[in-house]
Enzyme design. Structure first.
Site, short mmCIF file in Angstrom:
data_model
loop_
_atom_site.label_atom_id
_atom_site.label_comp_id
_atom_site.label_asym_id
_atom_site.label_seq_id
_atom_site.Cartn_x
_atom_site.Cartn_y
_atom_site.Cartn_z
N GLY A 87 0.86 -1.18 0.00
CA GLY A 87 0.00 0.00 0.00
C GLY A 87 0.89 1.23 0.00
O GLY A 87 2.00 1.19 -0.53
N CYS A 91 2.96 5.64 -2.56
CA CYS A 91 3.79 5.60 -3.77
C CYS A 91 3.54 4.40 -4.67
O CYS A 91 3.22 4.56 -5.85
CB CYS A 91 5.27 5.66 -3.38
N1 NAD Z 1 5.93 9.84 0.65
C1 NAD Z 1 6.91 9.13 0.11
O1 NAD Z 1 7.36 8.13 0.66
C2 NAD Z 1 7.50 9.56 -1.21
C3 NAD Z 1 8.73 9.02 -1.61
C4 NAD Z 1 9.27 9.42 -2.83
C5 NAD Z 1 8.58 10.32 -3.64
N2 NAD Z 1 7.37 10.81 -3.22
C6 NAD Z 1 6.69 11.78 -4.08
O2 NAD Z 1 6.92 13.07 -3.54
C7 NAD Z 1 5.75 13.88 -3.71
C8 NAD Z 1 5.28 14.42 -2.38
O3 NAD Z 1 4.87 13.30 -1.60
P1 NAD Z 1 4.54 13.46 -0.05
O4 NAD Z 1 4.26 12.09 0.46
O5 NAD Z 1 5.59 14.29 0.61
O6 NAD Z 1 3.18 14.30 -0.15
P2 NAD Z 1 2.40 15.04 1.02
O7 NAD Z 1 0.98 15.00 0.65
O8 NAD Z 1 2.82 14.49 2.34
O9 NAD Z 1 2.93 16.54 0.96
C9 NAD Z 1 2.65 17.42 -0.08
C10 NAD Z 1 2.63 18.82 0.47
O10 NAD Z 1 2.55 19.75 -0.61
C11 NAD Z 1 1.70 20.82 -0.20
N3 NAD Z 1 1.23 21.53 -1.38
C12 NAD Z 1 0.28 21.15 -2.27
N4 NAD Z 1 0.15 22.08 -3.23
C13 NAD Z 1 1.03 23.05 -2.96
C14 NAD Z 1 1.40 24.27 -3.59
N5 NAD Z 1 0.80 24.66 -4.72
N6 NAD Z 1 2.34 25.03 -3.02
C15 NAD Z 1 2.95 24.65 -1.88
N7 NAD Z 1 2.66 23.49 -1.25
C16 NAD Z 1 1.72 22.70 -1.78
C17 NAD Z 1 0.62 20.14 0.61
O11 NAD Z 1 -0.07 21.05 1.45
C18 NAD Z 1 1.43 19.10 1.40
O12 NAD Z 1 1.90 19.63 2.62
C19 NAD Z 1 4.74 13.02 -4.46
O13 NAD Z 1 4.87 13.25 -5.84
C20 NAD Z 1 5.18 11.62 -4.12
O14 NAD Z 1 4.81 10.69 -5.11
C21 NAD Z 1 6.83 10.45 -2.03
#
Ligand code: NAD
Length: 429
Positions: free
Chosen positions: A256, A259
């Protein structure tokens, strides 16, 4: 050290953004962290960490002087030339990535020959090219673009940032790519510097491969169950082959998280949109969906109809050491159980707050024994250490029934049986 390191911006302060910001602060960078969520920024300004991630709170506290939090993107533009983008890219109904947050950031960029967007968010291949086209159309040709996909794992994200297996930088060979390479240089990680499309594909392919490995071992486990083999022994035996390796060969109730499900689907969609039918990924996704539901059959084998039966779920987060509930197996499982008429009570050491929003109608317990009290069956869904080490005698004593489904093969079957319980793992006949 910090005087030699440049100030950077990080847009989006979620799991990736906040860890990236804290990690660069540890390397000596000043970091301007921007988020549209004013409540989140207010909490961060007060020193509160909105997510559960081991080590993150300490790191943020250690570098409070270097970390600045704001809702105004102009603050980052004023202080930094490199703006790391770490906003969410959740799936749309079609399975494609929703790039609206990415485009909101792109749209907020001014014309500048001294700034670059550094994309950490996971985006479809071709996104960098289309963002550069948008910049050109808007007369912002000099705004630079770098793809720098993130590979951190929730639960060990701080360590993953500081000790990455590799750093991938996809760029056009300009100052921005050089600057990103310099930023990561102190980590001494293997560097893959490549073109933007290849960097984007590296991220999607890595997650798709890992998901494939999980679905593969889950299918092997399912065949083990009907043939009398033990998937733990099989995984050990194949994992010692250098070409295969031991990681991601733990059979269970499916993957799950924020990602794997979305990135595998996004890659499948990306291929489909380009006219290629990615057959293997269809199977990877389908196997995973079916795997989440196999617990139902195991329960029915022992309990018959689940109507009115009490079932305890141990663990709700999509994996241990995180409060992230996105695409967690527990969501599907609890919904299936409730639909089948079972009464479900759950306990998770950290994720209850998140789970309460997502799982209305579920009863929550404050600890393991309260969760299993009166249960006809207990299902271990997330392998928190707390459950690996639980007092099985006490669990058996509190339950009304005696069925324990170990959805992560985290327990010693002999110890479970010695406590008087019936053990069912995944692929351990
Ligand atoms: N979580 C993981 O383990 C992981 C690992 C590798 C890559 N990623 C990728 O990284 C990215 C972020 O993932 P995450 O888990 O950190 O997401 P998340 O949802 O935890 O965080 C995203 C943040 O971006 C903010 N945000 C949204 N729109 C915005 C804007 N226009 N300006 C400023 N801030 C804004 C949101 O309020 C939120 O705090 C995704 O593309 C994800 O696929 C995630």
């Amino acid at each position: 050290m910090s005087s030699q390191r440049e100030t950077i911006g990080v847009i989006g302060t979620g799991y990736v953004g906040l860890v990236t910001a804290a990690g660069f602060a540890e390397l000596g960078n000043e970091v301007w962290c921007i988020d549209i969520d004013a409540g989140k920024i207010a909490r961060l300004q007060r020193g509160e960490i909105p997510i559960y991630e081991p080590g993150l709170e300490d790191l943020v506290a250690k570098h409070r002087d270097r970390l600045h939090f704001s809702t105004d993107i102009a603050d980052a533009l004023e202080h930094a030339r490199l703006l790391f983008v770490a906003v969410g890219t959740p799936p749309t109904y079609s399975g494609d990535a929703d790039l609206s947050a990415v485009h909101a950031v792109v749209g907020a960029m001014p014309a500048s020959d001294g700034h670059a967007l550094v994309m950490k968010s996971t985006v479809p291949v071709g996104t960098g090219e289309s963002i550069k086209r948008i910049f050109r159309e808007q007369g912002k040709d000099e705004f630079r673009y770098v793809s720098c996909p993130e590979f951190l794992k929730e639960g060990s994200a701080v360590k993953d940032f500081l000790e990455p297996d590799r750093v991938v930088v996809g760029d056009d060979g300009d100052w921005a790519g050089d600057a990103v390479v310099d930023l990561y240089a102190p980590l001494n990680a293997p560097l893959v510097r490549t073109d933007i499309a290849s960097a984007e594909m590296i991220k999607l392919a890595a997650n798709a491969f890992l998901a494939t490995k999980i679905s593969f071992i889950n299918e092997i486990a399912n065949v083990c169950e009907v043939t009398g083999a033990n998937v733990i022994e099989v995984a050990k035996g194949i994992g010692l082959d250098d070409r295969i390796g031991p990681k991601f060969l733990q059979a269970g109730v499916g993957f799950g998280g924020s990602c794997f499900p979305k990135d595998v689907t996004a890659l499948k969609q990306l291929a489909g949109n380009s006219g290629y039918h990615f057959q293997l990924l269809n199977a990877v996704i389908e196997v995973n969906e079916l795997q989440k539901r196999r617990v139902m059959a195991k329960l029915e084998k022992h309990l018959g109809s689940l109507v009115g039966k009490n079932v305890a779920l141990l663990g709700l987060a999509f994996k241990p050491n995180t409060d992230d509930m996105r695409e967690a197996t527990s969501l599907v499982l609890s919904a299936r159980l409730q639909a089948a008429g079972a009464n479900v009570r759950a306990y998770d050491p950290i994720a209850e707050g998140e789970a309460r929003h997502l799982m209305p109608g579920l009863a929550f317990a404050d600890d393991t024994i309260s969760a299993v009290s009166g249960a006809d069956a207990t299902v271990l869904v997330t392998e928190w250490d707390e459950f690996r080490n639980m007092d099985l005698q006490a669990v058996a004593g509190a339950m009304t029934g005696n069925v324990l489904i170990d959805g992560r093969n985290a327990l010693d079957p002999d110890a479970v049986r010695a406590a008087g319980l019936v053990y069912e793992g995944i692929g351990r006949s």
